[in-house]
Write a protein that holds these residues in place. Sequence first.
Motif: not given
Length: 479
Positions: A119-123, A230-236, A292-296
């Motif tokens: 997600c961060g570099f190649a999507c 994006c479904p990836y954010a939900r099931f990551q 705020d910590g880990l966030q999807y």
Amino acid sequence: MKPAASTARKTIPIVPDTGGGGEGESLYAAQKTIHPRAIAGRFAHWRLALVVLTQLVFYGLPWLEWGQRQMVLFDLGARRFYLFGWVLYPQDFIYLTGLLVVSALSLFLFTAVAGRLWCGFACPQTVYTEIFLWIEHHVEGDRSARLRLEASPWTREKITKKSLKHLLWLAIALWTGFTFVGYFVPIRELGAGILHGAIGGWAVFWVLFYAFATYGNAGFMREQVCKYMCPYARFQSAMFDRDTLIVQYDGQRGEPRGPRSKSADPAALQLGACIDCTLCVQVCPTGIDIRDGLQYECIGCGLCIDACNGVMDKMHYPRGLIRLATQNGMAGRWSSARMLRRVLRPRVLVYATVLAALCVALLGSLALRTPLKVDVVRDRAALSRIVAGGRLENVYRLQIMNATEVPQVYRIAARGIEGLAVASDERVEVAPAESRWVAVRLQIPYGAVEPGSHTVYFDIQAEGQAAHVAEKSVFLVPR
């Protein structure tokens, strides 16, 4: 005597919720446009390198040739896929399946090791958003200038800058749509058709559709695609664990946060290392606060690390207030070496082993595949007939597919029944990367075998080549 039970009922008051995410904020408030701040640093340089690399491949690959044809072409009309030196037919669908499995396992492996690297570099969403933001930055200015322009009334300067920005966005989007269709239609023919107005309706539709998707997603929706579509954010979260490297804020070191001068002693002020400059929020493409910590919503781009390290350097504090770390490592104050050792855990090793085995098997299968495909279809009009000479004949249609780049001559033979012979032409010539239907007649002496269905095999051999295919069929003998 027991006292009578009280008839009073406890009630929970129902209060309507008028706020969506904070005091005074409507549940249906319009999405605020995020204007990320430009930043320099290690992760920003990696993102730039990946943008350049992926777009060089995407835009450049359709223009490269292999022999006398396009190097990579998925010709759906002819039902052939040209991939470097390979010619793949629909019967080679297994290779596409293998490629999808390899891609999925790669995603699982990268996510288990270091979160949302894809997600961060190649999507593509990330890449084109970065390109559009680069154009926006050079046309409208830096973040503060864009915010001022956004809040200002419509003047000639604002109209000029907005118009120029959108024209450049549309040019990039249209070229992207043209390149995308160029993977399915020979790109030189597509370009010539556009210049001469002889392009087909479906090609026009897909060019405009992909251009519209690029323009809308990268220019307007941006982080909303990552957060909501994006479904990836939900099931990551199913692929994360406490030993996954993710972007984290060191709250033990940073809190309590607060502004101070560069010469101030944070210990005397009872403050942590965080000066609450909010640069980590300003550079975030999705607009979250990593503190705020880990966030999807976090796509793991690491830009907040670059921003925070720059602030730490100016304040003469140690770097790493925001860094890549595991949750176990952050909680236990582990060293980087210990965290990296834990990254290579059984789950990751299993993913890596299976992925390596699949890649070797897929590449080996492609290298050893026979460049010849044959389909056998019985003639349904005449299942079996008696011909001159008292022989029994069955008629078949063979589709012979030449998966090489040179013309081939194939010999057709048959076996499986005593006295079986090919009564039609035994030599067939097929052009490069083409397929040809041929009628083949098999005959046996009448009465040579019992009535019924008998298994036969067609042997197709390329002259002067090792390519050989045997296909099974049946020979019908009537009662």
